[in-house]
Design a protein around this motif. Structure first.
Motif, short mmCIF file in Angstrom:
data_model
loop_
_atom_site.label_atom_id
_atom_site.label_comp_id
_atom_site.label_asym_id
_atom_site.label_seq_id
_atom_site.Cartn_x
_atom_site.Cartn_y
_atom_site.Cartn_z
N UNK A 97 1.35 -1.14 0.38
CA UNK A 97 0.15 -0.01 0.20
C UNK A 97 0.53 0.77 -0.14
N UNK A 98 2.05 0.99 1.08
CA UNK A 98 2.81 2.52 0.59
C UNK A 98 3.62 2.97 -0.76
N UNK A 99 4.25 1.46 -0.77
CA UNK A 99 4.82 1.50 -2.62
C UNK A 99 3.89 2.20 -3.75
N UNK A 100 3.05 1.80 -3.66
CA UNK A 100 1.73 2.24 -4.01
C UNK A 100 1.49 3.64 -4.63
N UNK A 101 1.38 4.29 -2.98
CA UNK A 101 1.59 5.63 -2.68
C UNK A 101 2.18 6.55 -3.72
N UNK A 102 3.73 5.73 -3.23
CA UNK A 102 4.61 7.14 -3.64
C UNK A 102 4.62 6.94 -5.48
N UNK A 103 3.18 6.21 -6.03
CA UNK A 103 3.95 6.04 -7.50
C UNK A 103 2.20 7.09 -7.42
N UNK A 104 1.05 7.45 -6.29
CA UNK A 104 0.34 8.03 -6.67
C UNK A 104 0.15 9.91 -7.20
N UNK A 105 1.32 10.00 -7.42
CA UNK A 105 1.36 11.91 -7.29
C UNK A 105 0.99 12.68 -6.03
N UNK A 106 0.65 13.39 -6.08
CA UNK A 106 0.58 14.85 -5.02
C UNK A 106 -0.61 13.74 -3.99
N UNK A 107 -1.59 13.33 -4.47
CA UNK A 107 -2.26 12.56 -3.63
C UNK A 107 -1.43 11.50 -2.43
N UNK A 111 -0.72 11.62 1.83
CA UNK A 111 -1.27 11.26 1.97
C UNK A 111 0.39 10.37 2.89
N UNK A 112 0.99 10.31 2.42
CA UNK A 112 2.25 9.76 3.43
C UNK A 112 2.85 10.60 4.69
N UNK A 113 2.22 12.02 3.76
CA UNK A 113 2.36 12.87 5.31
C UNK A 113 1.64 13.14 5.86
N UNK A 114 0.26 12.69 6.08
CA UNK A 114 -0.59 12.75 7.32
C UNK A 114 0.38 10.93 8.14
#
Length: 439
Positions: A97-107, A111-114
């Motif tokens: 899930x975290x690896x996928x967030x890395x590919x989702x740009x600003x969104x 989320x990672x910042x949160x």
């Protein structure tokens, strides 16, 4: 030329506003350093820190800008945020899930910042509890209790105060990044380290007045310091540029590609993370020896104390290991090769796909070894000087890496604002070599 460049800083209203906001927020941070946490004997705590040099306490105190030895509301500093960021970055390797967030740009970044904020608060609560319990059992070298009235009342107040302080620092850092100039978190660490340099200079003057350091040795150290700073600037901006060609493609009536670019690989991709990790691990036995009377722990702490051959070997070994480890986490050659292939790019003489990935990985391994040796040399230098000549810490090491690196990044951003506003940068219009940040 340089004088005109500095005058240009205040000709752009937006840049002037950003600089003033940054300085104002850093001033608020420095004021908070001097606001004490209730329930602690400040004099006893200062005496304890004077005897705790070379332990984890001294390193954390450096990153907190001296707040830990005062046990102020900012005693935890920004370290919980950095730890949460590093843990989250490492977890991207094992959590899809975290690896996928890395590919989702600003969104994905939001989320990672949160998640990082939640992790910061959790780590602050845990560290606040640990520090409050640890302080209750500590005494100064004279035997005075650091916490006169221990108990759960003190622990709860400490946890709430330190967690709120770290959260406020995190907010300050985000405001500097968003509204000011430079990276807020890095600038907060930068401000904390720089604020302690006058005391280091005062220590140098004291050594000269007492005759422990001669003028000739001081001149050699100043020359050495300038040489180390120049080496850090050179290595932090050094890149291995791999040429990349893009094939021509016809889409509709337009032709795309046919361009030549390059893939920049930094010599020091891992930054200052390896020496921070290495210092934390190698100082752990020394810190434990402060709380235990076990002969084994005392022997191990003495064996790995700064100045011994085992300390240098283990320190360099850990730095090299973490340089490779963190670089592998940060940079994935397979993803780079895949993206290059999708966009019609290729390295001359190398087949797209797996061959390209292997080639990039081989080049990255070679330059990372050079970067690891460079970081090791810079970090070992201060401990060697301290053990042989009893000179201040700030002539090298992790602190100098952070200070120089953050300064390069900030000047790079100011340079970009000046050039975008049609003003001369710090190197002038004719200077084709623009100051490059580390990112």
């Amino acid at each position: 030329m340089i004088e005109n460049s500095y005058q240009n800083l205040f000709k752009l209203p937006e840049l002037k506003r950003k600089i003033f906001i940054t300085l104002a927020l850093l001033f608020v941070y420095r004021v908070g350093i001097h606001v004490p946490t209730p329930g602690v004997d400040g004099a006893a705590l200062s005496s304890f820190f004077a005897s705790a040099q070379g332990t984890l306490f001294s390193m954390f105190n450096m990153f907190s800008g001296g707040a830990l030895e005062r046990f102020s509301i900012f005693a935890l500093g920004i370290m919980p945020y950095i730890s949460a960021s590093i843990i989250l970055e490492l977890m991207t390797v094992v959590v899809p899930h975290l690896a996928q967030l890395k590919k989702e740009g600003d969104a994905g970044r939001k989320k990672k910042t949160q998640y990082t904020r939640y992790g910061t608060v959790l780590l602050s609560i845990i560290q606040g509890l640990g520090i409050s319990v640890g302080l209750e059992s500590m005494t100064s070298p004279a035997g005075v209790a650091i916490v006169p009235y221990p108990g759960w009342a003190f622990r709860l107040v400490t946890i709430i105060t330190l967690t709120a302080g770290t959260s406020f620092i995190m907010w300050l850092g985000e405001q500097i990044t968003e509204r000011g100039i430079g990276n807020g978190i890095s600038l907060i660490i930068f401000a904390g380290i720089v604020a302690q340099m006058p005391s280091a200079m005062g220590n140098t003057i004291r050594l000269m007045t007492t005759g422990e350091m001669g003028i000739f040795l001081l001149i050699i150290l100043i020359v050495l310091m300038v040489a180390v700073i120049a080496a850090i600037i050179y290595m932090e901006q050094a890149q291995r540029r791999i040429p990349v060609h893009y094939a021509k493609r016809v889409v509709g009536r337009k032709m795309y590609g046919g361009q030549t670019s390059h893939l920049p690989l930094k010599i020091n991709t891992a930054g200052v993370i390896p020496p921070i990790f290495a210092s934390s691990i190698i100082m752990f036995p020394t810190t434990l020896a402060q709380f235990t009377n076990l002969p084994v722990m005392t022997t191990v702490a003495a064996m790995f104390s700064p100045g011994t051959i085992w300390y240098y070997l283990l320190y360099v070994g850990f730095i090299i290991f973490f340089c490779f480890f963190y670089t592998a986490v940060q940079f994935n050659p397979e993803d780079v090769a895949e993206n290059m292939k999708k966009n019609g790019g290729y390295i001359p003489g190398i087949r797209p796909g797996k061959r390209t990935s292997e080639y990039i990985d081989r080049v990255l391994t070679r330059i990372t070894l050079g970067g690891a040796l460079y970081v090791s040399a810079v970090c070992v230098l201060p401990t060697f000087l301290m053990s042989k000549f009893n000179v201040p810490f700030y002539f090298g090491g992790t602190a100098l890496l952070i200070v120089v690196g953050v300064a390069i990044d900030t000047i790079s951003q100011i340079e970009s604002h000046l050039i975008s506003g049609n003003y001369e940068g710090f190197l002038g219009r004719s200077g084709s070599k623009r100051i490059k940040g580390r990112s």
